[in-house]
Design an enzyme around this catalytic site. Structure first.
Site, PDB file in Angstrom:
ATOM      1  N   GLY A 105       0.786  -1.233   0.000  1.00 42.45           N
ATOM      2  CA  GLY A 105       0.000   0.000   0.000  1.00 42.45           C
ATOM      3  C   GLY A 105       0.813   1.276   0.000  1.00 42.45           C
ATOM      4  O   GLY A 105       0.312   2.339   0.367  1.00 42.45           O
ATOM      5  N   VAL A 138       6.663  -6.465  -1.075  1.00 41.65           N
ATOM      6  CA  VAL A 138       7.622  -6.844  -2.114  1.00 41.65           C
ATOM      7  C   VAL A 138       6.984  -6.922  -3.498  1.00 41.65           C
ATOM      8  O   VAL A 138       7.684  -6.857  -4.508  1.00 41.65           O
ATOM      9  CB  VAL A 138       8.322  -8.191  -1.789  1.00 41.65           C
ATOM     10  CG1 VAL A 138       8.988  -8.136  -0.425  1.00 41.65           C
ATOM     11  CG2 VAL A 138       7.369  -9.369  -1.885  1.00 41.65           C
ATOM     12  N   TYR A 148      15.491   0.175  -4.491  1.00 42.36           N
ATOM     13  CA  TYR A 148      16.878   0.460  -4.092  1.00 42.36           C
ATOM     14  C   TYR A 148      16.968   0.566  -2.575  1.00 42.36           C
ATOM     15  O   TYR A 148      15.979   0.845  -1.889  1.00 42.36           O
ATOM     16  CB  TYR A 148      17.386   1.755  -4.739  1.00 42.36           C
ATOM     17  CG  TYR A 148      16.901   3.012  -4.063  1.00 42.36           C
ATOM     18  CD1 TYR A 148      17.629   3.569  -3.018  1.00 42.36           C
ATOM     19  CD2 TYR A 148      15.710   3.623  -4.439  1.00 42.36           C
ATOM     20  CE1 TYR A 148      17.183   4.714  -2.367  1.00 42.36           C
ATOM     21  CE2 TYR A 148      15.260   4.765  -3.797  1.00 42.36           C
ATOM     22  CZ  TYR A 148      15.998   5.303  -2.762  1.00 42.36           C
ATOM     23  OH  TYR A 148      15.550   6.426  -2.108  1.00 42.36           O
ATOM     24  N   TYR A 156      20.725  10.726  -2.191  1.00 43.43           N
ATOM     25  CA  TYR A 156      21.215   9.353  -2.043  1.00 43.43           C
ATOM     26  C   TYR A 156      22.200   9.042  -3.159  1.00 43.43           C
ATOM     27  O   TYR A 156      21.866   9.170  -4.338  1.00 43.43           O
ATOM     28  CB  TYR A 156      20.040   8.375  -2.080  1.00 43.43           C
ATOM     29  CG  TYR A 156      20.383   7.034  -1.503  1.00 43.43           C
ATOM     30  CD1 TYR A 156      20.258   6.803  -0.137  1.00 43.43           C
ATOM     31  CD2 TYR A 156      20.858   6.002  -2.309  1.00 43.43           C
ATOM     32  CE1 TYR A 156      20.591   5.577   0.410  1.00 43.43           C
ATOM     33  CE2 TYR A 156      21.199   4.777  -1.772  1.00 43.43           C
ATOM     34  CZ  TYR A 156      21.060   4.572  -0.411  1.00 43.43           C
ATOM     35  OH  TYR A 156      21.397   3.358   0.137  1.00 43.43           O
ATOM     36  N   ASN A 211       8.860   3.676  -8.685  1.00 47.51           N
ATOM     37  CA  ASN A 211       8.414   3.429  -7.316  1.00 47.51           C
ATOM     38  C   ASN A 211       8.126   4.710  -6.542  1.00 47.51           C
ATOM     39  O   ASN A 211       7.601   4.650  -5.428  1.00 47.51           O
ATOM     40  CB  ASN A 211       9.438   2.581  -6.558  1.00 47.51           C
ATOM     41  CG  ASN A 211       9.272   1.104  -6.861  1.00 47.51           C
ATOM     42  OD1 ASN A 211       8.358   0.702  -7.578  1.00 47.51           O
ATOM     43  ND2 ASN A 211      10.148   0.284  -6.323  1.00 47.51           N
ATOM     44  N   TYR A 212       8.491   5.874  -7.114  1.00 47.91           N
ATOM     45  CA  TYR A 212       8.024   7.158  -6.588  1.00 47.91           C
ATOM     46  C   TYR A 212       7.103   7.747  -7.650  1.00 47.91           C
ATOM     47  O   TYR A 212       7.347   8.819  -8.188  1.00 47.91           O
ATOM     48  CB  TYR A 212       9.195   8.101  -6.293  1.00 47.91           C
ATOM     49  CG  TYR A 212      10.040   7.707  -5.096  1.00 47.91           C
ATOM     50  CD1 TYR A 212       9.762   6.559  -4.359  1.00 47.91           C
ATOM     51  CD2 TYR A 212      11.111   8.480  -4.692  1.00 47.91           C
ATOM     52  CE1 TYR A 212      10.532   6.197  -3.271  1.00 47.91           C
ATOM     53  CE2 TYR A 212      11.896   8.124  -3.594  1.00 47.91           C
ATOM     54  CZ  TYR A 212      11.599   6.976  -2.893  1.00 47.91           C
ATOM     55  OH  TYR A 212      12.363   6.614  -1.808  1.00 47.91           O
TER      56      TYR A 212
END
Length: 545
Positions: A113, A181, A190, A417, A483-484
């Site tokens: 979620g 996952v 990452y 990062y 993923n963002y």
């Protein structure tokens, strides 16, 4: 009108009425039609716990809200699924796909979620949520250093159970233990071991995927093109990922961390930042040196309250304290790292320290926190990410840091990062995630807050920072990370004949030159575009095949 003509007219009217009525019923009741279909595939018996929830069920809202990680989307105006299915095996997923197709409902698949735009549980058209919470088994083979992990497992569970089997093995996934996952691995993933081993998706060696026809495929039966696509290209574009087979990696018996705060005027912080941006990505892969900036209120020497920007420099080093202090004093003496700043931890404790679910000052944490799916504080948040390929000028960074003052104190944050390490060596086409050689670091802008009524204010602040940094980050295209997820990059109207052209705008930001290969895979495995959302890979229209 004669009798026979009247009879024919009357019969036609009756038929038309019943047809219309039947069509209206079937349109009006996709939920009931889905439930009927599902119960035919999966008979409800004593051995079968409750799998399906509708808005009539008492537990519906608690299940829906339980893994909504972004509180922006817990509101009355957020679209709700007609049905939530909580499968416990592949047959339940198969039935959900076949029945959703049959009755014309879309599917959203939710693992942890954490989707930044809520797209694992939100749709603008009638839909079903497949919530994988009950599919979380983890089977580890220490001898072969592999594991099968069901898609509903969390990163914390993966790290915990690997550590239970062998303290010197782990997996290169993300930091947050409540992330699922299913989505994390399929978008790239990452974390602390990226500079050693690459992304989570780089370390997947097999998968179980339920496709649009309800068939369960593994790597061999799906073929290498589809297997390539689901490792970084977003599994939700191609089916429902049920499980991953992952390759475990070696981790040191001890690692050393520090997290030092620098509270000084902005020009001093920028000097430290400039040194960091020119060195962090060049370090040996056994050192991660990250930094973040946030505003805090302090009391100055005259007893007055004022807001200042604080910079934090944090490390993960595969080795002991003495080696790290020596390395930092030679390469980055401006940070002034001392032995007393550092702590030696086991790898699992390092994972917990940077998990975001424990207090940094707490040394006595137990690894069972990794199994707590409700660990950590939930807030509303907005996030955008950039990749940086050349140093940001100091004059520009001063202005970027000053923009933190435009946000509420402590609400806005920048995280930087470093890339480099093995990421320099992996081909940009190895998997769909292309951001490899030439990336110095990623820079993300985030805001978090409590009140729904403040949504627009904070979202707009993140947008304003993102707009301001345009000249200083990657360009043509400005790169992004699946993923963002960021719907501001563009949405695809799947009814439009130009949907490929629309999708390419955001698709090349996420996937670079890999976007076209993803489109080809999509066209082959889901030509009718059943698995779709506002930012899904479109198939090519038939005449383009």
């Amino acid at each position: 009108m004669n009798c026979s003509a009247f009879s024919f007219w009357f019969v036609c009217k009756i038929i038309f009425f019943f047809l219309s009525f039947h069509i209206q019923i079937s349109i009006a009741n996709p939920r009931e039609n889905f439930l009927k279909c599902f119960s035919k595939h999966i008979p409800n018996n004593v051995a079968n716990p409750k799998l399906v929830y509708t808005q009539h069920d008492q537990l519906y809202m608690s299940i829906l809200n339980s893994t909504i990680q972004n509180l922006r989307f817990i509101s009355d105006t957020t679209p709700k699924p007609l049905v939530i299915v909580t499968p416990s095996n592949n047959s339940h997923i198969q039935a959900t796909i076949l029945c959703s197709k049959k009755v014309g409902l879309q599917i959203r698949t939710r693992s942890g979620g954490h989707d930044a735009e809520g797209m694992s549980y939100i749709s603008q058209v009638p839909f079903v949520v497949v919530d994988l919470r009950n599919m979380h088994s983890i089977k580890i083979d220490v001898h072969s250093q592999t594991a099968w992990v069901e898609a509903g497992a969390t990163l914390g569970e993966v790290y915990y159970w690997i550590n239970e089997k062998n303290e010197n093995l782990s997996f290169p996934g993300g930091y947050c233990p409540t992330v699922g996952v299913g989505g994390h691995f399929s978008g790239g993933g990452y974390g602390a071991l990226m500079r050693n081993y690459g992304l989570a998706a780089d370390n997947i060696i097999d998968a179980h995927l339920v496709n649009v026809d309800g068939k369960v495929l593994d790597r061999k039966s799906m073929g290498e093109d589809l297997f390539w696509a689901i490792r970084g290209g977003g599994g939700e574009n191609f089916g429902i990922i049920a499980a991953w087979k992952i390759k475990l990696v070696a981790v040191p018996s001890k690692s050393t961390i520090f997290s030092v705060k620098k509270n000084m005027e902005i020009h001093g912080l920028v000097k430290l930042f400039n040194k960091w941006q020119n060195i962090a990505y060049k370090y040996d892969k056994d050192l991660v040196l990250m930094t973040h900036f946030i505003t805090k209120n302090i009391t100055d020497n005259h007893g007055k309250n004022k807001t200042t920007v604080h910079g934090y420099f944090s490390s993960i080093f595969h080795g002991g304290v003495d080696s790290l202090v020596d390395l930092m004093n030679k390469s980055f003496p401006e940070l002034g790292i001392k032995k007393t700043d550092c702590k030696e931890f086991s790898w699992i404790d390092t994972t917990i320290f940077y998990s975001g679910v424990v207090n940094f000052n707490t040394a006595n944490f137990k690894k069972e926190i990794l199994l707590d799916r409700s660990a950590g504080k939930k807030t509303a948040f907005s996030i955008k990410l950039d990749y940086v390929k050349k140093p940001i000028p100091e004059t520009a960074m001063v202005k970027i840091l000053e923009k933190l003052y435009e946000e509420d104190v402590g609400a806005g944050m920048y995280v930087l990062y470093p890339y480099g390490g093995i990421m320099e060596e992996i081909s940009e086409s190895a998997i769909p995630f292309p951001h490899r050689a030439g990336i110095m670091y990623e820079l993300w802008y985030t805001a978090s807050w409590e009140k729904q009524e403040d949504n627009e204010k904070h979202i707009n602040w993140v947008r304003s920072v993102y707009n301001f940094t345009t000249p200083y980050v990657s360009q043509n295209p400005r790169l992004a990370y699946l993923n963002y997820r960021d719907l501001d990059l563009g949405k695809t109207n799947h009814a439009s004949p130009n949907n490929y052209t629309q999708a390419r705008i955001w698709g090349e930001k996420y996937f670079g030159k890999n976007f076209n290969r993803l489109v080809k895979v999509k066209t082959k495995v889901d030509p009718n575009n059943f698995f779709r959302n506002e930012q899904s890979i479109p198939p090519l229209p038939p005449h383009h095949h």
